[in-house]
Design a protein around this motif. Sequence first.
Motif, PDB file in Angstrom:
ATOM      1  N   HIS A   1       0.798  -1.222   0.000  1.00  0.00           N
ATOM      2  CA  HIS A   1       0.000   0.000   0.000  1.00  0.00           C
ATOM      3  C   HIS A   1       0.830   1.271   0.000  1.00  0.00           C
ATOM      4  CE1 HIS A   1      -3.975  -1.956   0.974  1.00  0.00           C
ATOM      5  NE2 HIS A   1      -3.136  -2.927   1.289  1.00  0.00           N
ATOM      6  N   GLY A   2       2.079   1.175   0.417  1.00  0.00           N
ATOM      7  CA  GLY A   2       2.870   2.396   0.492  1.00  0.00           C
ATOM      8  C   GLY A   2       4.207   2.146   1.157  1.00  0.00           C
ATOM      9  N   GLN A   3       4.843   3.224   1.547  1.00  0.00           N
ATOM     10  CA  GLN A   3       6.158   3.142   2.164  1.00  0.00           C
ATOM     11  C   GLN A   3       6.249   4.151   3.312  1.00  0.00           C
ATOM     12  OE1 GLN A   3      10.744   3.030   0.702  1.00  0.00           O
ATOM     13  NE2 GLN A   3       9.493   4.614  -0.211  1.00  0.00           N
ATOM     14  N   THR A   4       6.842   3.711   4.400  1.00  0.00           N
ATOM     15  CA  THR A   4       7.085   4.586   5.543  1.00  0.00           C
ATOM     16  C   THR A   4       8.573   4.543   5.867  1.00  0.00           C
ATOM     17  OG1 THR A   4       4.873   4.106   6.410  1.00  0.00           O
ATOM     18  CG2 THR A   4       6.460   5.087   7.934  1.00  0.00           C
TER      19      THR A   4
ATOM     20  N   GLN B   1       9.806   9.366  12.150  1.00  0.00           N
ATOM     21  CA  GLN B   1       9.190   9.168  10.843  1.00  0.00           C
ATOM     22  C   GLN B   1       9.406  10.400   9.981  1.00  0.00           C
ATOM     23  OE1 GLN B   1       5.131   7.544  10.688  1.00  0.00           O
ATOM     24  NE2 GLN B   1       4.667   9.008   9.057  1.00  0.00           N
ATOM     25  N   THR B   2      10.007  10.203   8.821  1.00  0.00           N
ATOM     26  CA  THR B   2      10.285  11.323   7.917  1.00  0.00           C
ATOM     27  C   THR B   2       9.396  11.330   6.691  1.00  0.00           C
ATOM     28  OG1 THR B   2      12.029  10.036   6.829  1.00  0.00           O
ATOM     29  CG2 THR B   2      12.695  11.481   8.655  1.00  0.00           C
ATOM     30  N   HIS B   3       8.908  10.149   6.275  1.00  0.00           N
ATOM     31  CA  HIS B   3       8.057  10.073   5.094  1.00  0.00           C
ATOM     32  C   HIS B   3       7.021   8.962   5.278  1.00  0.00           C
ATOM     33  CE1 HIS B   3      11.923  11.677   3.552  1.00  0.00           C
ATOM     34  NE2 HIS B   3      11.153  12.432   2.804  1.00  0.00           N
ATOM     35  N   GLN B   4       5.863   9.212   4.728  1.00  0.00           N
ATOM     36  CA  GLN B   4       4.856   8.158   4.603  1.00  0.00           C
ATOM     37  C   GLN B   4       4.117   8.411   3.297  1.00  0.00           C
ATOM     38  OE1 GLN B   4       1.206   7.342   7.270  1.00  0.00           O
ATOM     39  NE2 GLN B   4       2.723   5.810   7.871  1.00  0.00           N
ATOM     40  N   VAL B   5       4.293   7.497   2.359  1.00  0.00           N
ATOM     41  CA  VAL B   5       3.785   7.682   1.007  1.00  0.00           C
ATOM     42  C   VAL B   5       2.756   6.606   0.700  1.00  0.00           C
ATOM     43  CG1 VAL B   5       4.406   7.866  -1.427  1.00  0.00           C
ATOM     44  CG2 VAL B   5       6.022   8.601   0.319  1.00  0.00           C
ATOM     45  N   ASP B   6       1.606   7.041   0.189  1.00  0.00           N
ATOM     46  CA  ASP B   6       0.540   6.121  -0.207  1.00  0.00           C
ATOM     47  C   ASP B   6       0.756   5.745  -1.669  1.00  0.00           C
ATOM     48  OD1 ASP B   6      -1.720   4.694  -0.596  1.00  0.00           O
ATOM     49  OD2 ASP B   6      -3.117   6.350  -0.275  1.00  0.00           O
ATOM     50  N   TRP B   7       0.792   4.447  -1.955  1.00  0.00           N
ATOM     51  CA  TRP B   7       1.020   3.975  -3.322  1.00  0.00           C
ATOM     52  C   TRP B   7      -0.283   3.655  -4.056  1.00  0.00           C
ATOM     53  CZ3 TRP B   7       5.527   0.061  -2.159  1.00  0.00           C
ATOM     54  CH2 TRP B   7       6.711   0.790  -1.961  1.00  0.00           C
TER      55      TRP B   7
ATOM     56  N   ASP C   1       8.559  15.434  -5.628  1.00  0.00           N
ATOM     57  CA  ASP C   1       7.320  14.844  -6.123  1.00  0.00           C
ATOM     58  C   ASP C   1       7.311  13.360  -5.782  1.00  0.00           C
ATOM     59  OD1 ASP C   1       5.189  13.802  -7.559  1.00  0.00           O
ATOM     60  OD2 ASP C   1       5.484  15.156  -9.259  1.00  0.00           O
ATOM     61  N   GLU C   2       6.571  12.994  -4.724  1.00  0.00           N
ATOM     62  CA  GLU C   2       6.580  11.605  -4.267  1.00  0.00           C
ATOM     63  C   GLU C   2       5.933  10.680  -5.288  1.00  0.00           C
ATOM     64  OE1 GLU C   2       4.678  11.924  -0.496  1.00  0.00           O
ATOM     65  OE2 GLU C   2       6.518  12.517   0.539  1.00  0.00           O
ATOM     66  N   ARG C   3       4.933  11.171  -6.011  1.00  0.00           N
ATOM     67  CA  ARG C   3       4.313  10.361  -7.062  1.00  0.00           C
ATOM     68  C   ARG C   3       5.333  10.074  -8.158  1.00  0.00           C
ATOM     69  NH1 ARG C   3      -0.244   9.203 -10.332  1.00  0.00           N
ATOM     70  NH2 ARG C   3       0.275   9.490 -12.526  1.00  0.00           N
ATOM     71  N   GLU C   4       6.070  11.094  -8.565  1.00  0.00           N
ATOM     72  CA  GLU C   4       7.054  10.916  -9.626  1.00  0.00           C
ATOM     73  C   GLU C   4       8.143   9.944  -9.195  1.00  0.00           C
ATOM     74  OE1 GLU C   4       8.492  11.348 -13.429  1.00  0.00           O
ATOM     75  OE2 GLU C   4       6.605  12.099 -12.571  1.00  0.00           O
ATOM     76  N   GLN C   5       8.526  10.021  -7.927  1.00  0.00           N
ATOM     77  CA  GLN C   5       9.546   9.091  -7.448  1.00  0.00           C
ATOM     78  C   GLN C   5       9.023   7.658  -7.470  1.00  0.00           C
ATOM     79  OE1 GLN C   5      12.296  10.018  -4.469  1.00  0.00           O
ATOM     80  NE2 GLN C   5      12.050   8.115  -3.356  1.00  0.00           N
ATOM     81  N   PHE C   6       7.774   7.462  -7.069  1.00  0.00           N
ATOM     82  CA  PHE C   6       7.205   6.116  -7.089  1.00  0.00           C
ATOM     83  C   PHE C   6       7.173   5.563  -8.510  1.00  0.00           C
ATOM     84  CE2 PHE C   6       3.367   3.423  -7.562  1.00  0.00           C
ATOM     85  CZ  PHE C   6       3.761   2.371  -6.760  1.00  0.00           C
ATOM     86  N   LEU C   7       6.752   6.378  -9.465  1.00  0.00           N
ATOM     87  CA  LEU C   7       6.711   5.933 -10.855  1.00  0.00           C
ATOM     88  C   LEU C   7       8.106   5.590 -11.360  1.00  0.00           C
ATOM     89  CD1 LEU C   7       4.135   8.481 -12.336  1.00  0.00           C
ATOM     90  CD2 LEU C   7       3.741   6.093 -11.725  1.00  0.00           C
ATOM     91  N   LEU C   8       9.093   6.345 -10.898  1.00  0.00           N
ATOM     92  CA  LEU C   8      10.469   6.047 -11.281  1.00  0.00           C
ATOM     93  C   LEU C   8      10.912   4.711 -10.707  1.00  0.00           C
ATOM     94  CD1 LEU C   8      13.215   6.986 -12.507  1.00  0.00           C
ATOM     95  CD2 LEU C   8      13.678   8.082 -10.306  1.00  0.00           C
TER      96      LEU C   8
END
Length: 793
Positions: A315-318, A325-331, A618-625
């Motif tokens: 579902h994502g990455q923490t 906690q520095t980041h929590q990204v929903d995938w 851009d967390e979305r762009e990083q995920f796509l990468l």
Amino acid sequence: MPDEGPVRTILRMRAREGCVEAFEAAWRVAAEEISRTQGSLRQELIRDADDPQTFLIVSDWRDQEALDAFGPSAAREQLTAALRDLRESGEKNTYEVLSTVVGRGPGIRVRVTVTVPQGEEAAYEKAYRKVAERMRGTPGHVREELLREPGTGTYHIFAEWLDEASFEAWTDDQSHLDQTAPLIQYICENFERATYHIVARPQESPQPGGGVVQAAPRPQPVARVEPVAAKPAAPSAERSTVDSSTDVLVVGAGPAGLTAAIELARRGVPCRLVEKRPDAAGTADKAIGVQCRTMEIWENLGIVREAMDAGIWLHGQTVFVNGRQTHQVDWDLPDLPYAHVGLPQYETENILTKCLAGHGVRVERGTELKEFTQDADGVTAYLVGADGRAETVRAQYLVGADGAHSTVRQKLGLTFEGGMGMFPQLFMLGDVDLDWSMPEGHLLRFIHVEDDEMKGMLVCVPLKGRNRYRVATLAPPRLQAEIGSNPIPPGFQAEYDPPSLADIQVVLDELAPEPTTASNLRWSSIFRIKHGIVDRYRQGRAFVVGDAAHLHPPAGGQGMNTGIQDAWNLGWKLALACGGDAAPALLDSYEAERRPAGKAIVDRAVKIAFTDEMDMDDEREQFLLEMQMTLSYAGSPLVGAHGDAFDGGPQPGDRAPDAHDLRRFGVGHPTRLFELTRGTAHTLLVHADGATPQDEYAGFDKLAEKVRGFVNIYVLASPDADVPAGLDVPVLRDASGTFRAAYGLRGTGAYLIRPDGHVGFRTSPVAAEALDAHLAGIFALGGTDSFHQGGNA
């Protein structure tokens, strides 16, 4: 004493009781300043082996004049003041240097080039000095210097070693990571390394006014010797040798090899897949992340449902750094066809093996490739089967998918760019249950950073089952000490005792931000991988894919997914070549496309392994990468364009996006674009709208007649398009304009989608001649005006 040559001053000093470490530290600080003094050649601290309190401070100077100038300087006063209260006694002698013999043998030079981001030059130089200090006393290391190209952020390290064996021993020793840690964040990208043999050192020559200067040796690149294809003797065996033939021999039945064989088999190309391992894997001992792009590939292969049923959605990455906690990204990105799936590699291999069997090909387990040779017409391979029978196989092409220890790579003489094992690591992996309250389905990353260096890391990836995770972390000191500096080959290590539950618990106690207990250890191993990429992906009729071509640290699941995409790119090209339908340069495009992609992914994986992963705004762009959704073959000789009537849309070489709500007469439900592009053929998508003239539709019919048999063609018409009755091309309505929007069309245009789902060509307006020229670079011409009709559809 003459003052025309180099001079050496030696100070003998005895440190006070209990002040030895302080004495050494004080000297290092002072020596750093002295080394910047005009005329200073070298500063060295030597300790008496029999009396640890006694030191020699050796200082080399260009000439006596330089030494005299140093006498009253602030640097000398700093040294004197720093050591005055730490020593018992001292005496000084100065000598004229008459002759110097450097090292033994000609030695080697290693050049490391890195470009640092603007504004980080001072930090890089500071990090280099820290590493240089740690390198002191390294066996075989002679000297090195840091150079900077004026006005740029490009630096070169020139390091001299006694010989190549000394340098390789250092790179093979996992403990050298502690020495180079401050520089790792800079050498993850834009990194190059080359090795040179020092073939001569010119004699010292007199200079005007006395003195001598030694000419700098001119480094000579180490020549790469291409392997000579001498026919080896067939391997001996207890049973008789048999001869057989096939179109393609695939070596290695991991995910990359299985994908290559599937791509050939579903196109009707005869192939064999041999695997040295006698049994299929049965534990979660390798890659466990299936990326979004791989899921799209599996939809095309017809196995995506099996993967979804066997795996778990991620579902994502923490990310936690130093317990915070520095980041929590929903995938959960609804515009993507599929999300990221957690699936153990043994499950992946099981699904792919069943798919291959459905196409009539089985994995020949226990069969090992011993030797092979090439000639202009094919490859002759020598195999030994599980029953000990030797076999000679004749094939048009050979695909090496035989992993990190690749026999194919070795026999081809392929070398890793910059050497393999640039930054070797010793990891431990384990499959455990964790009793914590972390977000469900999240990949968790814990990092401990101290003084800008990563001192600890822990990655936890969810597996199917309640609170079940694969944990990956650096091996504990106990195992580091047990293994010591012994070279460890890439892969999982059965010869060492596996990590215990207690080893994993120690790391959790240090890095997890909440009290966490590990239990139910199902499997664990020590893991070693060297990262790098080979200099070539193809030699003659032999190719390498997957880990045979590139090695990654265990971060992000990049290795397996990249290998699958290697095979996905190569498979359709090999199929055309085997059928005689490929243009002469088609197979060359495999290396042209996949090697730059592999290089970028290896560099990225190394960076992820050593840094806070979320490094893009851009967390979305990083995920796509990370998911390789934005990977492009732009610049490939196999992609092109004509015209510029586009409002965005995918560029030639980009992944072709999906589009929804396409309507076809007689079908009671919407159609997806991916349903049209699915299969083994190229697909030509022609767009028409209300401005498309009637005579242009006749041109679509002519185009379809020309390409039919090797390209599927569809007209995607906007709702206002006036499509004539009786058009000899399938027509679908772009009911909601999703295709037009996704592909940036503002009038009549066309996209050619390759079998691997990337844009091969686009044109707007539709130019048949330009399309013809592009197709001629893919397919063999059967005549002056038409393409060969035997292509795969």
